[in-house]
Design a protein around this motif. Sequence first.
Motif, PDB file in Angstrom:
ATOM      1  N   ALA A  59       0.833  -1.201   0.000  1.00  0.00           N
ATOM      2  CA  ALA A  59       0.000   0.000   0.000  1.00  0.00           C
ATOM      3  C   ALA A  59       0.873   1.257   0.000  1.00  0.00           C
ATOM      4  O   ALA A  59       0.570   2.235  -0.700  1.00  0.00           O
ATOM      5  N   HIS A  60       1.960   1.224   0.762  1.00  0.00           N
ATOM      6  CA  HIS A  60       2.878   2.373   0.785  1.00  0.00           C
ATOM      7  C   HIS A  60       3.466   2.603  -0.609  1.00  0.00           C
ATOM      8  O   HIS A  60       3.486   3.740  -1.091  1.00  0.00           O
ATOM      9  N   ARG A  61       3.920   1.539  -1.234  1.00  0.00           N
ATOM     10  CA  ARG A  61       4.445   1.684  -2.606  1.00  0.00           C
ATOM     11  C   ARG A  61       3.373   2.217  -3.547  1.00  0.00           C
ATOM     12  O   ARG A  61       3.654   3.032  -4.424  1.00  0.00           O
ATOM     13  N   GLY A  62       2.150   1.759  -3.364  1.00  0.00           N
ATOM     14  CA  GLY A  62       1.047   2.271  -4.179  1.00  0.00           C
ATOM     15  C   GLY A  62       0.835   3.756  -3.979  1.00  0.00           C
ATOM     16  O   GLY A  62       0.652   4.504  -4.944  1.00  0.00           O
ATOM     17  N   HIS A  63       0.873   4.206  -2.731  1.00  0.00           N
ATOM     18  CA  HIS A  63       0.713   5.644  -2.464  1.00  0.00           C
ATOM     19  C   HIS A  63       1.847   6.441  -3.111  1.00  0.00           C
ATOM     20  O   HIS A  63       1.602   7.477  -3.750  1.00  0.00           O
ATOM     21  N   LEU A  64       3.064   5.952  -2.967  1.00  0.00           N
ATOM     22  CA  LEU A  64       4.203   6.648  -3.581  1.00  0.00           C
ATOM     23  C   LEU A  64       4.061   6.704  -5.100  1.00  0.00           C
ATOM     24  O   LEU A  64       4.357   7.733  -5.721  1.00  0.00           O
ATOM     25  N   ALA A  65       3.597   5.608  -5.687  1.00  0.00           N
ATOM     26  CA  ALA A  65       3.417   5.564  -7.142  1.00  0.00           C
ATOM     27  C   ALA A  65       2.324   6.534  -7.583  1.00  0.00           C
ATOM     28  O   ALA A  65       2.465   7.222  -8.611  1.00  0.00           O
ATOM     29  N   GLU A  66       1.249   6.622  -6.817  1.00  0.00           N
ATOM     30  CA  GLU A  66       0.158   7.541  -7.174  1.00  0.00           C
ATOM     31  C   GLU A  66       0.595   9.000  -7.047  1.00  0.00           C
ATOM     32  O   GLU A  66       0.218   9.834  -7.864  1.00  0.00           O
ATOM     33  N   ILE A  67       1.377   9.299  -6.038  1.00  0.00           N
ATOM     34  CA  ILE A  67       1.889  10.665  -5.871  1.00  0.00           C
ATOM     35  C   ILE A  67       2.808  11.015  -7.044  1.00  0.00           C
ATOM     36  O   ILE A  67       2.705  12.099  -7.630  1.00  0.00           O
ATOM     37  N   ALA A  68       3.692  10.088  -7.411  1.00  0.00           N
ATOM     38  CA  ALA A  68       4.598  10.322  -8.552  1.00  0.00           C
ATOM     39  C   ALA A  68       3.814  10.469  -9.852  1.00  0.00           C
ATOM     40  O   ALA A  68       4.120  11.334 -10.683  1.00  0.00           O
ATOM     41  N   ALA A  69       2.786   9.648 -10.017  1.00  0.00           N
ATOM     42  CA  ALA A  69       1.967   9.731 -11.236  1.00  0.00           C
ATOM     43  C   ALA A  69       1.208  11.056 -11.286  1.00  0.00           C
ATOM     44  O   ALA A  69       1.087  11.667 -12.359  1.00  0.00           O
ATOM     45  N   GLY A  70       0.720  11.498 -10.133  1.00  0.00           N
ATOM     46  CA  GLY A  70       0.031  12.790 -10.096  1.00  0.00           C
ATOM     47  C   GLY A  70       0.955  13.930 -10.490  1.00  0.00           C
ATOM     48  O   GLY A  70       0.579  14.814 -11.267  1.00  0.00           O
ATOM     49  N   ARG A  71       2.174  13.876  -9.980  1.00  0.00           N
ATOM     50  CA  ARG A  71       3.146  14.915 -10.349  1.00  0.00           C
ATOM     51  C   ARG A  71       3.466  14.873 -11.836  1.00  0.00           C
ATOM     52  O   ARG A  71       3.605  15.918 -12.479  1.00  0.00           O
ATOM     53  N   ALA A  72       3.582  13.676 -12.378  1.00  0.00           N
ATOM     54  CA  ALA A  72       3.864  13.538 -13.822  1.00  0.00           C
ATOM     55  C   ALA A  72       2.721  14.127 -14.638  1.00  0.00           C
ATOM     56  O   ALA A  72       2.956  14.804 -15.644  1.00  0.00           O
ATOM     57  N   ALA A  73       1.490  13.876 -14.212  1.00  0.00           N
ATOM     58  CA  ALA A  73       0.340  14.418 -14.942  1.00  0.00           C
ATOM     59  C   ALA A  73       0.315  15.938 -14.873  1.00  0.00           C
ATOM     60  O   ALA A  73      -0.035  16.597 -15.862  1.00  0.00           O
ATOM     61  N   LEU A  74       0.697  16.504 -13.742  1.00  0.00           N
ATOM     62  CA  LEU A  74       0.728  17.960 -13.643  1.00  0.00           C
ATOM     63  C   LEU A  74       1.792  18.554 -14.562  1.00  0.00           C
ATOM     64  O   LEU A  74       1.622  19.658 -15.084  1.00  0.00           O
ATOM     65  N   ARG A  75       2.888  17.822 -14.758  1.00  0.00           N
ATOM     66  CA  ARG A  75       3.941  18.295 -15.667  1.00  0.00           C
ATOM     67  C   ARG A  75       3.552  18.132 -17.133  1.00  0.00           C
ATOM     68  O   ARG A  75       3.820  19.004 -17.950  1.00  0.00           O
ATOM     69  N   GLU A  76       2.928  17.004 -17.476  1.00  0.00           N
ATOM     70  CA  GLU A  76       2.748  16.617 -18.875  1.00  0.00           C
ATOM     71  C   GLU A  76       1.392  16.959 -19.479  1.00  0.00           C
ATOM     72  O   GLU A  76       1.298  17.170 -20.677  1.00  0.00           O
ATOM     73  N   SER A  77       0.351  16.951 -18.674  1.00  0.00           N
ATOM     74  CA  SER A  77      -0.995  17.081 -19.229  1.00  0.00           C
ATOM     75  C   SER A  77      -1.464  18.526 -19.292  1.00  0.00           C
ATOM     76  O   SER A  77      -1.124  19.334 -18.428  1.00  0.00           O
ATOM     77  N   ARG A  78      -2.260  18.810 -20.290  1.00  0.00           N
ATOM     78  CA  ARG A  78      -2.907  20.122 -20.408  1.00  0.00           C
ATOM     79  C   ARG A  78      -4.413  19.975 -20.236  1.00  0.00           C
ATOM     80  O   ARG A  78      -5.143  20.949 -20.253  1.00  0.00           O
ATOM     81  N   ASP A  79      -4.874  18.746 -20.051  1.00  0.00           N
ATOM     82  CA  ASP A  79      -6.297  18.446 -19.888  1.00  0.00           C
ATOM     83  C   ASP A  79      -6.736  18.813 -18.464  1.00  0.00           C
ATOM     84  O   ASP A  79      -6.148  18.337 -17.489  1.00  0.00           O
ATOM     85  N   ARG A  80      -7.764  19.665 -18.345  1.00  0.00           N
ATOM     86  CA  ARG A  80      -8.216  20.119 -17.025  1.00  0.00           C
ATOM     87  C   ARG A  80      -8.679  18.966 -16.140  1.00  0.00           C
ATOM     88  O   ARG A  80      -8.405  18.944 -14.945  1.00  0.00           O
ATOM     89  N   GLY A  81      -9.389  18.020 -16.725  1.00  0.00           N
ATOM     90  CA  GLY A  81      -9.887  16.878 -15.952  1.00  0.00           C
ATOM     91  C   GLY A  81      -8.763  16.023 -15.419  1.00  0.00           C
ATOM     92  O   GLY A  81      -8.788  15.617 -14.239  1.00  0.00           O
TER      93      GLY A  81
ATOM     94  N   ALA B  24      -6.466   3.738 -13.401  1.00  0.00           N
ATOM     95  CA  ALA B  24      -7.572   2.794 -13.173  1.00  0.00           C
ATOM     96  C   ALA B  24      -7.024   1.444 -12.732  1.00  0.00           C
ATOM     97  O   ALA B  24      -7.499   0.871 -11.739  1.00  0.00           O
ATOM     98  N   ASP B  25      -6.023   0.937 -13.422  1.00  0.00           N
ATOM     99  CA  ASP B  25      -5.423  -0.358 -13.055  1.00  0.00           C
ATOM    100  C   ASP B  25      -4.845  -0.316 -11.640  1.00  0.00           C
ATOM    101  O   ASP B  25      -5.044  -1.239 -10.851  1.00  0.00           O
ATOM    102  N   ALA B  26      -4.128   0.742 -11.319  1.00  0.00           N
ATOM    103  CA  ALA B  26      -3.502   0.858 -10.000  1.00  0.00           C
ATOM    104  C   ALA B  26      -4.556   0.916  -8.895  1.00  0.00           C
ATOM    105  O   ALA B  26      -4.388   0.304  -7.833  1.00  0.00           O
ATOM    106  N   HIS B  27      -5.641   1.596  -9.133  1.00  0.00           N
ATOM    107  CA  HIS B  27      -6.674   1.711  -8.110  1.00  0.00           C
ATOM    108  C   HIS B  27      -7.459   0.402  -7.945  1.00  0.00           C
ATOM    109  O   HIS B  27      -7.860   0.064  -6.834  1.00  0.00           O
ATOM    110  N   TYR B  28      -7.663  -0.338  -9.030  1.00  0.00           N
ATOM    111  CA  TYR B  28      -8.274  -1.669  -8.902  1.00  0.00           C
ATOM    112  C   TYR B  28      -7.385  -2.575  -8.051  1.00  0.00           C
ATOM    113  O   TYR B  28      -7.862  -3.301  -7.186  1.00  0.00           O
TER     114      TYR B  28
END
Length: 185
Positions: free
Chosen positions: A57-79, A141-145
Amino acid sequence: MSTARKLAPATLAAVLALTIAPAAQAQTTATAAPSAVDQAGWVLHASAQDKAYLRQAHRGHLAEIAAGRAALRESRDRGVRAIAWRLIRDHRRLDARLRSVADRLDVRIPDAPSAEQRAALRAVTARSGHRFDRAWLRLQADAHYRSLRLAQVELRLGHSEWVKDLARDSAPVIRHHLRMIRAEQ
């Protein structure tokens, strides 16, 4: 009879009580088995299942935080960006509570997401634009499942009520994330 003679037996009894009681208590404490339960009756040690849950679960949280940061850097989609902010905030909170429980149970947790999680995120960040957004949402979606399944296993097989509470309390947050991700896909 003098007052001193009347008090002598009482004084002697008090002195004996003070010297014998601590010795008897120390002997009883030394022979008693160490307690593995706290005052509320919760198990103070983690089973192999509890430890595995805390680490994954800890690794999952770290992965989600890293993925969120990547999306903030890379995505322009508001959603996608809104989901990314939510993931970072919620997974930081969940992980802070997890780290507290891991400390209480003396369970060492990893410092980074797994190699598989890092590789999956690298594959997503290699894309750009709309392709990045779609791949990122699929990854989330896969990570949250997987997180939900991990929590279900802990609730079924875990021993520590602290760890089971983490799994139980994280499930609604993870389900909410999944609804947000599905709505955006």
